[in-house]
Scaffold this motif. Sequence first.
Motif, PDB file in Angstrom:
ATOM      1  N   ASP A  30      87.982 -75.172-113.747  1.00  0.00           N
ATOM      2  CA  ASP A  30      87.936 -74.749-115.159  1.00  0.00           C
ATOM      3  C   ASP A  30      89.060 -73.806-115.578  1.00  0.00           C
ATOM      4  OD1 ASP A  30      85.712 -76.319-115.470  1.00  0.00           O
ATOM      5  OD2 ASP A  30      84.260 -74.674-115.466  1.00  0.00           O
ATOM      6  N   LEU A  31      90.236 -73.959-114.973  1.00  0.00           N
ATOM      7  CA  LEU A  31      91.392 -73.179-115.424  1.00  0.00           C
ATOM      8  C   LEU A  31      92.000 -73.827-116.662  1.00  0.00           C
ATOM      9  CD1 LEU A  31      93.097 -72.315-112.018  1.00  0.00           C
ATOM     10  CD2 LEU A  31      91.705 -70.807-113.452  1.00  0.00           C
ATOM     11  N   SER A  32      92.655 -73.022-117.486  1.00  0.00           N
ATOM     12  CA  SER A  32      93.211 -73.521-118.737  1.00  0.00           C
ATOM     13  C   SER A  32      94.465 -74.350-118.475  1.00  0.00           C
ATOM     14  CB  SER A  32      93.571 -72.354-119.654  1.00  0.00           C
ATOM     15  OG  SER A  32      94.660 -71.619-119.092  1.00  0.00           O
ATOM     16  N   PRO A  33      94.813 -75.262-119.394  1.00  0.00           N
ATOM     17  CA  PRO A  33      96.066 -76.029-119.253  1.00  0.00           C
ATOM     18  C   PRO A  33      97.287 -75.133-119.125  1.00  0.00           C
ATOM     19  CG  PRO A  33      94.683 -76.987-120.976  1.00  0.00           C
ATOM     20  CD  PRO A  33      94.027 -75.705-120.578  1.00  0.00           C
ATOM     21  N   GLN A  34      97.272 -73.974-119.801  1.00  0.00           N
ATOM     22  CA  GLN A  34      98.411 -73.060-119.741  1.00  0.00           C
ATOM     23  C   GLN A  34      98.605 -72.511-118.328  1.00  0.00           C
ATOM     24  OE1 GLN A  34      95.903 -72.900-121.951  1.00  0.00           O
ATOM     25  NE2 GLN A  34      96.890 -73.361-123.913  1.00  0.00           N
ATOM     26  N   ILE A  35      97.499 -72.133-117.686  1.00  0.00           N
ATOM     27  CA  ILE A  35      97.586 -71.610-116.317  1.00  0.00           C
ATOM     28  C   ILE A  35      98.027 -72.709-115.357  1.00  0.00           C
ATOM     29  CG2 ILE A  35      96.221 -70.724-114.373  1.00  0.00           C
ATOM     30  CD1 ILE A  35      94.547 -69.157-116.414  1.00  0.00           C
ATOM     31  N   LEU A  36      97.473 -73.893-115.521  1.00  0.00           N
ATOM     32  CA  LEU A  36      97.834 -75.014-114.646  1.00  0.00           C
ATOM     33  C   LEU A  36      99.328 -75.308-114.739  1.00  0.00           C
ATOM     34  CD1 LEU A  36      94.859 -77.455-115.403  1.00  0.00           C
ATOM     35  CD2 LEU A  36      95.076 -75.895-113.467  1.00  0.00           C
ATOM     36  N   GLU A  37      99.854 -75.281-115.955  1.00  0.00           N
ATOM     37  CA  GLU A  37     101.279 -75.565-116.137  1.00  0.00           C
ATOM     38  C   GLU A  37     102.151 -74.431-115.603  1.00  0.00           C
ATOM     39  OE1 GLU A  37     104.472 -76.602-119.722  1.00  0.00           O
ATOM     40  OE2 GLU A  37     102.332 -76.394-120.180  1.00  0.00           O
ATOM     41  N   GLN A  51      83.332 -72.033-102.017  1.00  0.00           N
ATOM     42  CA  GLN A  51      81.933 -71.581-102.028  1.00  0.00           C
ATOM     43  C   GLN A  51      81.488 -71.188-103.437  1.00  0.00           C
ATOM     44  OE1 GLN A  51      80.950 -68.796 -98.860  1.00  0.00           O
ATOM     45  NE2 GLN A  51      82.547 -69.656 -97.560  1.00  0.00           N
ATOM     46  N   ASN A  52      82.122 -71.839-104.412  1.00  0.00           N
ATOM     47  CA  ASN A  52      81.869 -71.431-105.789  1.00  0.00           C
ATOM     48  C   ASN A  52      82.101 -72.596-106.738  1.00  0.00           C
ATOM     49  OD1 ASN A  52      81.371 -69.474-107.923  1.00  0.00           O
ATOM     50  ND2 ASN A  52      82.119 -67.942-106.472  1.00  0.00           N
ATOM     51  N   LEU A  53      81.952 -72.317-108.027  1.00  0.00           N
ATOM     52  CA  LEU A  53      82.169 -73.328-109.050  1.00  0.00           C
ATOM     53  C   LEU A  53      82.836 -72.682-110.254  1.00  0.00           C
ATOM     54  CD1 LEU A  53      79.733 -72.329-111.005  1.00  0.00           C
ATOM     55  CD2 LEU A  53      78.356 -73.953-109.744  1.00  0.00           C
ATOM     56  N   SER A  54      83.287 -73.527-111.187  1.00  0.00           N
ATOM     57  CA  SER A  54      83.942 -73.072-112.400  1.00  0.00           C
ATOM     58  C   SER A  54      85.045 -72.063-112.062  1.00  0.00           C
ATOM     59  CB  SER A  54      82.909 -72.502-113.375  1.00  0.00           C
ATOM     60  OG  SER A  54      83.493 -72.272-114.643  1.00  0.00           O
ATOM     61  N   THR A  55      85.237 -71.046-112.900  1.00  0.00           N
ATOM     62  CA  THR A  55      86.323 -70.109-112.615  1.00  0.00           C
ATOM     63  C   THR A  55      85.997 -69.147-111.482  1.00  0.00           C
ATOM     64  OG1 THR A  55      85.578 -68.885-114.582  1.00  0.00           O
ATOM     65  CG2 THR A  55      87.570 -70.212-114.809  1.00  0.00           C
ATOM     66  N   GLY A  56      84.795 -69.269-110.891  1.00  0.00           N
ATOM     67  CA  GLY A  56      84.569 -68.632-109.593  1.00  0.00           C
ATOM     68  C   GLY A  56      85.536 -69.239-108.591  1.00  0.00           C
ATOM     69  N   SER A  57      85.644 -70.570-108.605  1.00  0.00           N
ATOM     70  CA  SER A  57      86.682 -71.258-107.830  1.00  0.00           C
ATOM     71  C   SER A  57      88.055 -70.963-108.420  1.00  0.00           C
ATOM     72  CB  SER A  57      86.451 -72.767-107.844  1.00  0.00           C
ATOM     73  OG  SER A  57      85.230 -73.119-107.260  1.00  0.00           O
ATOM     74  N   GLY A  58      88.106 -70.864-109.746  1.00  0.00           N
ATOM     75  CA  GLY A  58      89.376 -70.624-110.429  1.00  0.00           C
ATOM     76  C   GLY A  58      90.077 -69.357-109.964  1.00  0.00           C
ATOM     77  N   HIS A  59      89.311 -68.309-109.670  1.00  0.00           N
ATOM     78  CA  HIS A  59      89.905 -67.083-109.120  1.00  0.00           C
ATOM     79  C   HIS A  59      90.667 -67.394-107.843  1.00  0.00           C
ATOM     80  CE1 HIS A  59      88.701 -63.552-111.451  1.00  0.00           C
ATOM     81  NE2 HIS A  59      87.513 -64.084-111.622  1.00  0.00           N
ATOM     82  N   VAL A  60      90.060 -68.186-106.974  1.00  0.00           N
ATOM     83  CA  VAL A  60      90.656 -68.508-105.678  1.00  0.00           C
ATOM     84  C   VAL A  60      91.913 -69.352-105.879  1.00  0.00           C
ATOM     85  CG1 VAL A  60      90.212 -69.495-103.394  1.00  0.00           C
ATOM     86  CG2 VAL A  60      88.333 -68.443-104.672  1.00  0.00           C
ATOM     87  N   VAL A  61      91.831 -70.327-106.783  1.00  0.00           N
ATOM     88  CA  VAL A  61      92.979 -71.192-107.082  1.00  0.00           C
ATOM     89  C   VAL A  61      94.140 -70.369-107.632  1.00  0.00           C
ATOM     90  CG1 VAL A  61      93.793 -73.161-108.442  1.00  0.00           C
ATOM     91  CG2 VAL A  61      91.449 -73.154-107.537  1.00  0.00           C
TER      92      VAL A  61
END
Length: 282
Positions: free
Chosen positions: A11-18, A114-124
């Motif tokens: 659930d990261l934003s397109p801006q962060i992904l880019e 071990q997470n979902l949504s931006t819980g995973s997003g923090h790690v990414v």
Amino acid sequence: MIKITADSTCDLSPQILEQYNISLIPFHILIDDEDFRDGVDITPKDLFRYVSEEGKSCRTAAINVFEYENFFKEFSPNYDAVIHISLGSGFSSTHQNAKIAAEQFENVYVIDSQNLSTGSGHVVLEAAIMAQNGAQPEEIIKHLEEIVPKVDTSFVIDTMEYLRKGGRCSGIEAFGATLLKIKPSIEVVDGKMIVGKKYRGNFDRCIVNYVKDRLENNDDIDYSRVFITHSYCSPETVQKVRVAIDKYAKFEEIIETYAGCTVSTHCGPNTLGILYKRKSKK
């Protein structure tokens, strides 16, 4: 030359992904018998329309090994290492499928968020920042393993109807929650979802009380970053959350993102969470 990849569930934003050159592999969203790819063929707004206006049922399906192999094949030859952060293994078979696929490549590493949504997003995001700053794969992996247990993830949901349709609560529970205006918080603890505190009343008031409960007098917060992640809540609701966050905690960065179809399938519209890192593991 390190490539960071993740499941679309982060659930990261397109801006962060880019900005950080992060590539996602989409989850499957099944509407009745039709298969869509999260964020590619379908958005949460489409999903809500199918359910509320057309009365269709929706569910998620895992990314399979073959899909992961093709995904990793795209990046493995062009990078020194590919580090993939998956949806938590306690929520889906995708982590295991990604691990199996990664065995075909010498330079692909899979991390269980071990997470979902931006819980995973923090790690990414942590991985992507380190990769951009020139860290070695071993350094990144070690750091990610340290922060995974420190991520604090929770949401408040406005309606239990989507949980009912997904078989995660009974019709009686959903009806009772609606009748009593109960808004339950959902927390991730030890890689699994549990029901936390139950709020009652107007959604905006419940959300502000939830933020206060998470942040006030909490000395175990890493103030570097907090995500406000929601499934298309009103700008007014999000602004109230921002004001409440500023009142109870002074984060260096507040990032707003939209929940993708995977979270939305289970939680429905008007779901909102604040997700941050703790100083300590729990």
